[in-house]
Design a protein around this motif. Structure first.
Motif, PDB file in Angstrom:
ATOM      1  N   ILE A   1     -29.679 -13.567 -23.343  1.00 41.14           N
ATOM      2  CA  ILE A   1     -29.622 -14.860 -24.040  1.00 41.14           C
ATOM      3  C   ILE A   1     -28.685 -14.824 -25.247  1.00 41.14           C
ATOM      4  CG2 ILE A   1     -31.647 -14.495 -25.531  1.00 41.14           C
ATOM      5  CD1 ILE A   1     -31.672 -17.690 -23.838  1.00 41.14           C
ATOM      6  N   ALA A   2     -28.643 -13.683 -25.922  1.00 42.44           N
ATOM      7  CA  ALA A   2     -27.793 -13.603 -27.115  1.00 42.44           C
ATOM      8  C   ALA A   2     -26.488 -12.854 -26.834  1.00 42.44           C
ATOM      9  CB  ALA A   2     -28.555 -12.937 -28.242  1.00 42.44           C
ATOM     10  N   THR A   3     -26.117 -12.749 -25.566  1.00 34.00           N
ATOM     11  CA  THR A   3     -24.918 -12.010 -25.133  1.00 34.00           C
ATOM     12  C   THR A   3     -24.714 -10.691 -25.892  1.00 34.00           C
ATOM     13  OG1 THR A   3     -23.556 -13.324 -26.625  1.00 34.00           O
ATOM     14  CG2 THR A   3     -23.611 -13.996 -24.322  1.00 34.00           C
ATOM     15  N   PRO A   4     -25.659  -9.757 -25.729  1.00 30.84           N
ATOM     16  CA  PRO A   4     -25.527  -8.464 -26.407  1.00 30.84           C
ATOM     17  C   PRO A   4     -24.360  -7.687 -25.822  1.00 30.84           C
ATOM     18  CG  PRO A   4     -27.299  -8.374 -24.804  1.00 30.84           C
ATOM     19  CD  PRO A   4     -26.815  -9.792 -24.834  1.00 30.84           C
ATOM     20  N   PRO A   5     -23.659  -6.897 -26.669  1.00 28.31           N
ATOM     21  CA  PRO A   5     -22.519  -6.126 -26.166  1.00 28.31           C
ATOM     22  C   PRO A   5     -22.942  -4.958 -25.273  1.00 28.31           C
ATOM     23  CG  PRO A   5     -22.868  -5.675 -28.495  1.00 28.31           C
ATOM     24  CD  PRO A   5     -23.810  -6.773 -28.124  1.00 28.31           C
ATOM     25  N   ILE A   6     -24.211  -4.533 -25.410  1.00 33.32           N
ATOM     26  CA  ILE A   6     -24.680  -3.378 -24.634  1.00 33.32           C
ATOM     27  C   ILE A   6     -25.960  -3.756 -23.902  1.00 33.32           C
ATOM     28  CG2 ILE A   6     -25.560  -1.011 -24.778  1.00 33.32           C
ATOM     29  CD1 ILE A   6     -23.840  -0.786 -27.355  1.00 33.32           C
ATOM     30  N   LEU A   7     -26.016  -3.365 -22.647  1.00 29.80           N
ATOM     31  CA  LEU A   7     -27.150  -3.754 -21.832  1.00 29.80           C
ATOM     32  C   LEU A   7     -27.753  -2.525 -21.152  1.00 29.80           C
ATOM     33  CD1 LEU A   7     -28.506  -6.414 -21.013  1.00 29.80           C
ATOM     34  CD2 LEU A   7     -26.990  -6.487 -19.044  1.00 29.80           C
ATOM     35  N   PHE A   8     -29.078  -2.395 -21.238  1.00 25.98           N
ATOM     36  CA  PHE A   8     -29.777  -1.328 -20.514  1.00 25.98           C
ATOM     37  C   PHE A   8     -30.548  -1.948 -19.360  1.00 25.98           C
ATOM     38  CE2 PHE A   8     -29.899   0.336 -25.005  1.00 25.98           C
ATOM     39  CZ  PHE A   8     -28.829   1.199 -24.820  1.00 25.98           C
ATOM     40  N   LEU A   9     -30.300  -1.464 -18.177  1.00 26.44           N
ATOM     41  CA  LEU A   9     -31.003  -1.987 -17.008  1.00 26.44           C
ATOM     42  C   LEU A   9     -31.786  -0.851 -16.368  1.00 26.44           C
ATOM     43  CD1 LEU A   9     -28.038  -4.010 -15.446  1.00 26.44           C
ATOM     44  CD2 LEU A   9     -29.849  -4.855 -16.929  1.00 26.44           C
TER      45      LEU A   9
ATOM     46  N   LEU B   1     -28.623  -8.165  -3.742  1.00 29.97           N
ATOM     47  CA  LEU B   1     -27.218  -8.580  -3.779  1.00 29.97           C
ATOM     48  C   LEU B   1     -26.951  -9.575  -4.912  1.00 29.97           C
ATOM     49  CD1 LEU B   1     -26.237  -8.939  -0.017  1.00 29.97           C
ATOM     50  CD2 LEU B   1     -25.416  -7.263  -1.686  1.00 29.97           C
ATOM     51  N   THR B   2     -27.881 -10.507  -5.114  1.00 31.23           N
ATOM     52  CA  THR B   2     -27.709 -11.481  -6.197  1.00 31.23           C
ATOM     53  C   THR B   2     -27.619 -10.768  -7.536  1.00 31.23           C
ATOM     54  OG1 THR B   2     -29.191 -12.846  -4.908  1.00 31.23           O
ATOM     55  CG2 THR B   2     -28.582 -13.661  -7.084  1.00 31.23           C
ATOM     56  N   ILE B   3     -28.547  -9.824  -7.762  1.00 29.42           N
ATOM     57  CA  ILE B   3     -28.545  -9.082  -9.040  1.00 29.42           C
ATOM     58  C   ILE B   3     -27.236  -8.298  -9.178  1.00 29.42           C
ATOM     59  CG2 ILE B   3     -29.665  -7.238 -10.353  1.00 29.42           C
ATOM     60  CD1 ILE B   3     -31.763  -9.186 -10.312  1.00 29.42           C
ATOM     61  N   TRP B   4     -26.801  -7.683  -8.109  1.00 29.76           N
ATOM     62  CA  TRP B   4     -25.528  -6.937  -8.156  1.00 29.76           C
ATOM     63  C   TRP B   4     -24.383  -7.847  -8.566  1.00 29.76           C
ATOM     64  CZ3 TRP B   4     -25.572  -3.342  -3.199  1.00 29.76           C
ATOM     65  CH2 TRP B   4     -26.529  -2.329  -3.405  1.00 29.76           C
ATOM     66  N   GLY B   5     -24.357  -9.043  -7.978  1.00 27.02           N
ATOM     67  CA  GLY B   5     -23.310 -10.007  -8.312  1.00 27.02           C
ATOM     68  C   GLY B   5     -23.306 -10.320  -9.802  1.00 27.02           C
ATOM     69  N   ILE B   6     -24.510 -10.525 -10.344  1.00 27.22           N
ATOM     70  CA  ILE B   6     -24.626 -10.837 -11.774  1.00 27.22           C
ATOM     71  C   ILE B   6     -24.123  -9.667 -12.616  1.00 27.22           C
ATOM     72  CG2 ILE B   6     -26.272 -11.250 -13.634  1.00 27.22           C
ATOM     73  CD1 ILE B   6     -28.018 -12.675 -11.415  1.00 27.22           C
ATOM     74  N   ILE B   7     -24.509  -8.461 -12.222  1.00 28.48           N
ATOM     75  CA  ILE B   7     -24.100  -7.277 -12.989  1.00 28.48           C
ATOM     76  C   ILE B   7     -22.578  -7.128 -12.982  1.00 28.48           C
ATOM     77  CG2 ILE B   7     -24.213  -4.748 -13.080  1.00 28.48           C
ATOM     78  CD1 ILE B   7     -27.089  -4.949 -12.012  1.00 28.48           C
ATOM     79  N   LYS B   8     -21.970  -7.388 -11.821  1.00 24.84           N
ATOM     80  CA  LYS B   8     -20.508  -7.277 -11.736  1.00 24.84           C
ATOM     81  C   LYS B   8     -19.826  -8.271 -12.678  1.00 24.84           C
ATOM     82  CE  LYS B   8     -19.967  -5.432  -7.089  1.00 24.84           C
ATOM     83  NZ  LYS B   8     -20.012  -5.883  -5.683  1.00 24.84           N
ATOM     84  N   LYS B   9     -20.385  -9.481 -12.733  1.00 29.91           N
ATOM     85  CA  LYS B   9     -19.828 -10.501 -13.626  1.00 29.91           C
ATOM     86  C   LYS B   9     -19.926 -10.052 -15.076  1.00 29.91           C
ATOM     87  CE  LYS B   9     -20.758 -14.906 -11.599  1.00 29.91           C
ATOM     88  NZ  LYS B   9     -21.710 -16.020 -11.716  1.00 29.91           N
ATOM     89  N   LEU B  10     -21.066  -9.466 -15.418  1.00 31.87           N
ATOM     90  CA  LEU B  10     -21.261  -9.004 -16.796  1.00 31.87           C
ATOM     91  C   LEU B  10     -20.237  -7.945 -17.171  1.00 31.87           C
ATOM     92  CD1 LEU B  10     -25.135  -8.753 -16.854  1.00 31.87           C
ATOM     93  CD2 LEU B  10     -23.732 -10.222 -18.292  1.00 31.87           C
TER      94      LEU B  10
END
Lengths: 319, 269
Positions: free
Chosen positions: A153-161, A174-183
């Protein structure tokens, strides 16, 4: 510290009571890159993420995120990160939209900005239709998507998944993968943990294999794959004659042969043309292939190769 | 290389403002739960009605309350008992937030994450105000005739609020230390049942055996009940009012830092 390294772990150790979960962890992730931490249950993946996101204190070693030490400047670290855990921590009584707006407010966005951002994320994560329904009515895949959206929500520069797709059906994955690639394209630095070799391979710039609290291999996904080998085609041929004929046709192609079960396995790149070539050859020779299957290399193969032993479930408690 | 730390340079007024703002967001969340959770909403209405009618008509005829009509005697007891039971919702909510990972998520945000506890405690207060109103309404229907003045009603409300507040913090402690969501239930009962029943809530303490009577006459819930009863129907107040306030405020002052300490250390269940 090099300027472009935004996640840096040096000599990290962590034990729970007497169990050493992280024995000596060293890891670096450069800005805008993605590192996949690959390992079985209990290897220490979640513990690593929990230390990086300030939920646990390290016993010893230095952990620096976005230039801030997790032990000394926890709040600055928190302002730089987003975390999506294994468990989809969403508020069941609130709607997806309400969850997002609440998180926006907690990240100190204004009311208007929180609403705008919530709308954007609902759209982007394919949750617009369900946005005003209670989160308790969501499917597993929808919950994970909402969970991921909450940490963005706050567009953090670093993301832990932390295992973002464990237990999801292939489509949701596949949907989640697509989102991760965009990020990644938008410049977010990501550290992802996974038990799936395929996931690490598809997404990450770098893959680190974690075993018993230590990195046992680190490299690009191509390097890792080169080590483990490619996909394999496994097939059985019942007729004794055909079986021997097949072995002759294959000649000196590298293969595993099980004579008792009439099973042969060969390397393939998994493409249709490669498979077609093989099956054409078989039918030209009049050979009947009873059953066949394609095997992608898995975490088990990696482990077998690297440690000489299969994956042990639950090496240690990851709590 | 000198690292300029922007976040910690912000002034204290600013961080105080955000602490309040964050807590308000989390209070709003818990209040939303009341109206979205049908179980909670029903329990606000049904449980006080049930207790009122059962005690008034089932036990009422058999209990001697010395000159005061039983329904007049009963209302103070049921108000306090309902408040105590209602406050245990906090332990359930806290344990649930821990189990679902919501507490962990909040802890990774740059905020005062213990505001989530304040949210649940405030929701308890609101729930109890609602159920007290319902209950007093029902009480009037079954013959309740108090003689409290407006100022006495305000005092009653005040005591009830500080009592609920104190009990909710006790409940938050239970929620944080319980090993599971289910465990909060029985821990709650083990604490709430003796405190509310071994008191002057439903029967005068004079008929109890010596040891029990000593406990019942001197434990905090009795002080709270007697203070409210006295303000409602004019029974002698003695030192109950003072002791009730001292207990509630004193316990709250001790509980809050303890809760904060527990919250920092707690992990996902």
């Amino acid at each position: 510290m090099k300027n472009d390294v935004v996640i840096s772990i040096k000599n990290l150790k962590k034990s729970f009571r007497k169990v050493e979960v992280l024995t000596e962890l060293n890891l670096e992730v450069a800005r805008g890159k993605m590192l996949a931490l690959l390992g079985p249950n209990g290897a220490g993946k979640t513990t690593t993420i929990r230390i990086l996101s300030t939920l646990l204190k390290p016993d010893s070693g230095t952990v620096v995120v976005n230039g801030f030490d997790v032990s000394k400047n926890a709040n600055d670290v928190r302002a730089s990160i987003g975390l999506t855990g294994q468990y989809a921590a969403v508020d069941d009584y609130l709607t997806g939209r309400e969850n997002l707006i609440m998180m926006g407010r907690l990240y100190h966005l204004s009311r208007v900005d929180s609403k705008t951002r919530a709308q954007e994320l609902l759209k982007e994560f394919d949750l617009l239709e369900a946005g005003d329904r209670r989160a308790s009515t969501y499917s597993g895949g929808m919950r994970r998507r909402l969970d991921l959206a909450l940490s963005l929500i706050a567009t953090p520069p670093i993301l832990f998944l932390d295992e973002p797709t464990t237990g999801l059906d292939p489509r949701s994955r596949l949907t989640i993968w697509g989102i991760i690639k965009k990020l990644l394209k938008s410049g977010t630095t990501i550290l992802l943990t996974t038990q799936y070799l395929e996931e690490a391979d598809k997404l990450a710039d770098q893959v680190a294999v974690l075993d018993r609290g230590k990195i046992i291999a680190l490299g690009t996904s191509d390097e890792l794959k080169a080590m483990v080998g490619r996909e394999r085609l496994e097939f059985t041929i019942e007729k004794e004659n055909d079986f021997h004929k097949t072995l002759q046709i294959l000649g000196n192609v590298s293969k595993d042969v099980n004579k008792d079960e009439k099973r042969i396995s060969i390397e393939t790149d998994g493409t249709v043309s490669d498979l077609k070539q093989f099956f054409d050859k078989m039918s030209e020779a009049g050979i009947e292939v009873e059953t066949f299957s394609l095997h992608k290399p898995t975490l088990d193969d990696v482990f077998l190769k690297l440690t000489g032993r299969p994956v042990e479930e639950k090496q240690a408690s990851g709590k | 290389m000198k690292i300029i730390n922007i976040q910690t340079n912000k002034n204290y007024m600013n961080s105080f403002f955000w602490a309040i703002s964050d807590t308000l967001v989390l209070i709003k969340r818990s209040l939303t739960h009341i109206f979205k959770n049908l179980d909670q909403l029903l329990s606000i209405i049904i449980s006080p009605v049930m207790f009122m009618l059962l005690f008034r008509y089932v036990f009422g005829g058999a209990i001697e309350t010395g000159g005061v009509s039983y329904v007049n005697y009963l209302v103070a007891g049921i108000l306090v008992q309902t408040a105590a039971f209602g406050a245990t919702t906090t332990s359930l909510s806290v344990a649930n937030d821990l189990k679902k990972g919501i507490v962990e998520r909040l802890k990774t945000l740059p905020i005062v994450s213990s505001g989530v506890l304040m949210g649940h405690v405030v929701a308890d207060l609101v729930r109890n105000i609602l159920s007290a109103i319902v209950m007093i309404g029902i009480a009037y229907l079954v013959g309740f005739s108090p003689n409290a003045s407006v100022s006495e009603w305000f005092q009653i409300a005040g005591i009830l609020l500080i009592f609920t507040f104190a009990f909710s913090w006790l409940s938050a402690i239970i929620g944080l230390v319980a090993k599971s969501v289910e465990a909060t239930q029985w821990i709650g009962f083990v604490i709430v049942f003796p405190l509310t029943f071994a008191s002057s809530a439903f029967v005068p303490t004079s008929g109890m055996p010596d040891g029990l009577r000593f406990f019942a006459e001197n434990q905090p819930v009795t002080h709270v009940i007697e203070a409210i009863r006295s303000l409602m129907i004019g029974t002698p107040i003695g030192n109950h009012g003072v002791l009730a306030v001292i207990w509630c405020v004193g316990f709250t002052l001790i509980a809050i830092p303890f809760v904060a300490y527990l919250f920092r250390r707690v992990h996902r269940k």
